[in-house]
Design a protein around this motif. Sequence first.
Motif, PDB file in Angstrom:
ATOM      1  N   LEU A  69      -6.034   0.470  -2.586  1.00  0.00           N
ATOM      2  CA  LEU A  69      -6.297   1.697  -1.813  1.00  0.00           C
ATOM      3  C   LEU A  69      -7.707   2.205  -2.128  1.00  0.00           C
ATOM      4  O   LEU A  69      -7.880   3.274  -2.733  1.00  0.00           O
ATOM      5  CB  LEU A  69      -5.268   2.771  -2.173  1.00  0.00           C
TER       6      LEU A  69
ATOM      7  N   GLN B  85       0.834  -1.209   0.000  1.00  0.00           N
ATOM      8  CA  GLN B  85       0.000   0.000   0.000  1.00  0.00           C
ATOM      9  C   GLN B  85       0.867   1.257   0.000  1.00  0.00           C
ATOM     10  O   GLN B  85       0.549   2.240  -0.682  1.00  0.00           O
ATOM     11  CB  GLN B  85      -0.937  -0.015   1.212  1.00  0.00           C
TER      12      GLN B  85
ATOM     13  N   GLU C  48      -9.910   3.637  -0.484  1.00  0.00           N
ATOM     14  CA  GLU C  48     -10.401   4.814   0.232  1.00  0.00           C
ATOM     15  C   GLU C  48      -9.427   5.991   0.154  1.00  0.00           C
ATOM     16  O   GLU C  48      -9.536   6.933   0.928  1.00  0.00           O
ATOM     17  CB  GLU C  48     -10.679   4.441   1.691  1.00  0.00           C
ATOM     18  N   ASN C  49      -8.489   5.912  -0.780  1.00  0.00           N
ATOM     19  CA  ASN C  49      -7.521   6.992  -0.921  1.00  0.00           C
ATOM     20  C   ASN C  49      -8.139   8.146  -1.705  1.00  0.00           C
ATOM     21  O   ASN C  49      -8.506   7.995  -2.875  1.00  0.00           O
ATOM     22  CB  ASN C  49      -6.266   6.466  -1.635  1.00  0.00           C
ATOM     23  N   THR C  50      -8.278   9.294  -1.055  1.00  0.00           N
ATOM     24  CA  THR C  50      -8.975  10.433  -1.659  1.00  0.00           C
ATOM     25  C   THR C  50      -8.289  10.910  -2.927  1.00  0.00           C
ATOM     26  O   THR C  50      -8.939  11.196  -3.942  1.00  0.00           O
ATOM     27  CB  THR C  50      -9.050  11.596  -0.648  1.00  0.00           C
ATOM     28  N   GLU C  51      -6.966  11.001  -2.886  1.00  0.00           N
ATOM     29  CA  GLU C  51      -6.216  11.450  -4.067  1.00  0.00           C
ATOM     30  C   GLU C  51      -6.453  10.527  -5.250  1.00  0.00           C
ATOM     31  O   GLU C  51      -6.658  10.977  -6.383  1.00  0.00           O
ATOM     32  CB  GLU C  51      -4.722  11.517  -3.729  1.00  0.00           C
TER      33      GLU C  51
ATOM     34  N   THR D 170       0.940   4.082  -2.901  1.00  0.00           N
ATOM     35  CA  THR D 170       0.715   5.484  -2.524  1.00  0.00           C
ATOM     36  C   THR D 170       1.830   6.375  -3.058  1.00  0.00           C
ATOM     37  O   THR D 170       1.574   7.474  -3.577  1.00  0.00           O
ATOM     38  CB  THR D 170       0.626   5.618  -0.993  1.00  0.00           C
TER      39      THR D 170
END
Length: 813
Positions: free
Chosen positions: A554, A531, A556-559, A535
């Motif tokens: 990922l 992860q 739930e990664n906003t970016e 990222t």
Amino acid sequence: MMTDKQKHLYVLYKEVDELCRKHNIDYQLAGGTLIGAIRHRGFIPWDDDMDITMTRNNWEKFVEVCKTELPDDRILECQELNHNFHNVIARYTDRTSSAVHSTQVLFDDVAGDMIDIICYDYLPDNNKSWKQYTKDITLYSDLINPCIVYSYRFGYNHLRYGFYRLKMRFQGKDKVLDNLQKKMFSYKEEDCPYVVLRWGGTPLLFRKEIFGDSKNWVLFEDTMGQAPDYISDYLVEHYEDEWMFVPPATEQAGHNAIFSLDTDYKVIRNEIKHFVDPEKQMKTFLRKKAFVMPFMSLWLVVKNFNILVSLKSKAKGFRDEYNNCKADINRAYENNDFATLEEIFSDYIALQFRKDYFGRDNYNDVYKYRHPVLLKLPDEIADKVVLTLFNRNNISKAMRYITVTEQKKAVTPYMLKLKRDILFFRETVHNTSIGKLVDAEEQSEYLYKKYPYSIGVIKLRIYILMKLGMNKYFHDINKLVNQGLKIYPDDGDLLKYQLDLECGGKTEKLVNSYIDAFHNTLNGFTQLDIQDIVTENLPNINTIFDAEKALSVLPENTELINKYVDLVIKEGKNDKVYSLFAFLKDKIRFLSDKYESTVNKVTSFFIAVEKENKLFLNSLLCEDYDELLKLEEKVNKLQDSSVKDLILGDILYKKGESKKAIESYIKATENTDNDKTLCILKYRFFSDLEKLDSYLEQVNFLRKLNIETRKEEEASEERKAIMRKNMFEQWKAPYKDSKTISKIYSKVSLIDKMFVGEEIDLTTMIDIIEEVGAYADPEVKTTPIVLGKRFRNTVDGPQHTDHNLVAPGDSNV
């Protein structure tokens, strides 16, 4: 991402942490909370409680602080403050919420959301004192909580309980419990090398040195929390050697309670009291407990005798079986083919490690854990079984098997040697975890030379050498990785190490390969590392395919979500943008501030390309029940059309009326030939098909209780077959008949059109469930957002599904 429940627990934890920091009170994260900190850097995703521990001195200081400095709407419940509290474990509780467990319906305890605080007591290195403490703490627990029989799990206190109940009647409850406390908590810290967690369910014994002085800090979400000095040792002793592996979905369970963050527990308790008379039920529990306790030992003897009766024939059956295939066993052993040995021994291992034979060191199965039953094999075979367990990375099972054979005086010299090496393996892990890497390297070299086919030893040595320097030990690591992959070709840990060697730290070109490795391991540490790699490489993701793949790691990664939305909008892939609604609207309940801009962006694009379908958009985003009713009223006024039926189906599903929803989807399917609408309906029926799959899975995972004979096994399978049939009939009710299923499923392309008009029975449906991917739209299989969260609702109720994918196109809405 934290759930609402976890966010609320985190607020409570921060309050406790602040009080402790202010008054120099030490605590330590414990249990699943500590696993979450180490394996997930926060909460275990499905966890719904928090545990911390304190020494007796720190606990007494904390109690005094809480008498005067508790925040509003908080209470500390514990035996030190109130003997009418019905738990040995103390609880820091929010008065305004609800976490009502089954027995709390009968009590007046505050039943809000809480942090469990477990005090640990001191014991000398003495089996007698440990046994006496267990007797006393289980008796103590039985006296304060009439709804649970604690002593039964250990076979203790069958006469003492009645005697102490009588003492309480004449001396008073407080005096009797205070005297028991003085007896249990009498040992001084400086005189004791052991600590025991004060828990009546399963009082756990540890070496005192494991906990240390609370100067070890670990990241939990965005806060540094205190932890034991020897975290690995604590987790191995509490959860066995495989604690770092994420369990399968079937074992990811929370607690059985009614949770609400915005409803006072008294409201829920009062509602339940319409159906239960607490006073009457309490008297019933007390009578039953008074009857059960004196006869407890006899019942345990009878129960154990029934198991022993069947043991002899089963052990003989395995001995005969392994004698007949002795040549195959010896051949596999000589060739170091432990995969084959594992397959040969699989039935024996599965039976021997059942809870009713070996038990578990947990709340429900501790009696059989302390009084196990051994299916004895010839020494030569038993040695090969335990070596196979060790080499196939079932280290805790190998240790348990040896421990039981020792207890039953059936241990072999080889097993004793292997036990010493398992303890040496654990010492190596210990040295690795505290940074003594040079010592750990020497120890792992010894273990590898002795057990070159043990996948656990291979991985441990690779990990140590990587820590010491990948470049320095490159050739040794490469050799170990290649040897491990010969044993486990698809092992994600080994594939990740292989990629590390290949890229030399420059991971950008191998991100997708790392993601493949992620999906081939349950090791939480490996998953975290991958992860982190994904990222770091988010700036290099420039295609929808790469973004979708990254989202599987990922989600739930906003970016990443924003990047995916931008890529989809840029390419005009509106059907993919619509699929984000189900995903985003679920997340927005937890992190609305992070996802609001993304939702607005998707909404604007949606309206721009589908100006006619604002009602459909509303049906996708609406979650409030009253708003759903208003929306339903508007839709009912529309001219009849397939899209009207589709939107009504979505609204009905969210209201919990799943049968009516399916009927509406069927009507919509029968009245349209529009490809886009049929595509939407295919997703709806796909979710309903998964619902049937869920029903059938539940039957398959039903635990077999005390099945000892083939006849009982057959009877169990017959009951399961009846349950499966009944579930199928219940599921297909909205379709009226089996021909409707084949007609509808073929029209939406879930099954081939050659099935139109055929009768669909349960067997055929199971085949369809297994093969539906062959006919499903490729987008369903490759887009993680679409099917990233399997539909698992088993009863009608307000639904939150991920099947809202695309907008209709044949509407005058």
